[in-house]
Write a protein that holds these residues in place. Structure first.
Motif, PDB file in Angstrom:
ATOM      1  N   PRO A   7       0.771  -1.248   0.000  1.00 56.18           N
ATOM      2  CA  PRO A   7       0.000   0.000   0.000  1.00 56.18           C
ATOM      3  C   PRO A   7       0.803   1.300   0.000  1.00 56.18           C
ATOM      4  N   LYS A   8       1.811   1.430   0.877  1.00 58.82           N
ATOM      5  CA  LYS A   8       2.416   2.757   1.040  1.00 58.82           C
ATOM      6  C   LYS A   8       3.812   2.661   1.637  1.00 58.82           C
ATOM      7  N   CYS A  14       4.179  -2.196   5.643  1.00 56.68           N
ATOM      8  CA  CYS A  14       4.967  -2.163   4.405  1.00 56.68           C
ATOM      9  C   CYS A  14       6.459  -2.161   4.710  1.00 56.68           C
ATOM     10  N   SER A  39       4.189  -0.088  -5.588  1.00 53.75           N
ATOM     11  CA  SER A  39       3.092   0.641  -4.957  1.00 53.75           C
ATOM     12  C   SER A  39       2.761   1.841  -5.835  1.00 53.75           C
ATOM     13  N   LEU A  40       1.754   2.575  -5.435  1.00 44.66           N
ATOM     14  CA  LEU A  40       1.344   3.743  -6.202  1.00 44.66           C
ATOM     15  C   LEU A  40       2.110   4.999  -5.800  1.00 44.66           C
ATOM     16  N   ASP A  41       3.076   4.853  -4.894  1.00 44.61           N
ATOM     17  CA  ASP A  41       3.898   5.992  -4.494  1.00 44.61           C
ATOM     18  C   ASP A  41       4.795   6.430  -5.642  1.00 44.61           C
ATOM     19  N   GLU A  63       2.163   4.915 -10.312  1.00 42.73           N
ATOM     20  CA  GLU A  63       1.346   6.042  -9.849  1.00 42.73           C
ATOM     21  C   GLU A  63      -0.064   6.044 -10.431  1.00 42.73           C
ATOM     22  N   GLY A  65      -1.721   3.290 -11.167  1.00 43.57           N
ATOM     23  CA  GLY A  65      -2.403   2.094 -10.693  1.00 43.57           C
ATOM     24  C   GLY A  65      -2.679   1.071 -11.779  1.00 43.57           C
ATOM     25  N   ASP A  76      -9.502   0.865  -5.376  1.00 44.41           N
ATOM     26  CA  ASP A  76      -9.851   2.210  -5.833  1.00 44.41           C
ATOM     27  C   ASP A  76     -11.107   2.670  -5.106  1.00 44.41           C
ATOM     28  N   PHE A  80      -9.357   7.884  -3.129  1.00 46.00           N
ATOM     29  CA  PHE A  80      -8.047   7.391  -2.710  1.00 46.00           C
ATOM     30  C   PHE A  80      -7.833   6.011  -3.316  1.00 46.00           C
ATOM     31  N   LYS A  81      -6.652   5.807  -3.893  1.00 46.21           N
ATOM     32  CA  LYS A  81      -6.306   4.512  -4.471  1.00 46.21           C
ATOM     33  C   LYS A  81      -5.023   4.019  -3.821  1.00 46.21           C
ATOM     34  N   TYR A  82      -4.921   2.704  -3.670  1.00 46.25           N
ATOM     35  CA  TYR A  82      -3.650   2.127  -3.256  1.00 46.25           C
ATOM     36  C   TYR A  82      -3.581   0.669  -3.695  1.00 46.25           C
TER      37      TYR A  82
END
Length: 122
Positions: A7-8, A14, A39-41, A63, A65, A76, A80-82
């Motif tokens: 996730p993050k 994580c 991840s989407l970071d 980023e 996704g 989604d 907010f998405k992760y």
């Protein structure tokens, strides 16, 4: 290849999972595995996370996704998405050999190592 979604950057679970992969990297390499985290970071966030925890494997910035979505690992919520905590073992032919949808960050690498061994001895 071990492709793991998380996730993050720099969150407790994580960080635990990433450091577990780091601490077992020689065992993973001995089984001819390459580890990639996704991840989407942003790439900047990944670079800081990797440097802070001395991660010896690449982190990919997804980023948009799109990659997470293609693996069924995107949550989604519209605002907010992760990436969900899902992992995949991908064999040398590029096929998914094992899917993990229910990942415990503290125990996951142990499972991956066992499954890599099992898959290689089949």
């Amino acid at each position: 290849m071990v492709l793991y979604f998380y996730p993050k950057d720099d969150t407790p679970g994580c960080t635990t999972e990433a450091c577990s992969f780091r601490d077992n990297i020689n065992r993973l390499i001995a089984q001819d595995a390459v580890v990639l985290g996704v991840s989407l970071d942003s790439q900047k966030s990944h670079a800081e996370f990797a440097e802070n925890h001395k991660l010896p494997f690449d982190l990919l910035a997804d980023e948009s996704g799109k990659v997470a979505k293609s693996y069924g690992a995107l949550l989604d919520l519209k605002v907010f998405k992760y990436a969900k905590r899902h992992s995949f073992i991908i064999n040398p032919q590029g096929h998914i050999a094992k899917i993990y949808r229910d990942v415990n960050p503290k125990q996951h690498v142990r499972e991956v190592l066992q499954d890599l061994h099992s898959l290689q001895t089949q």
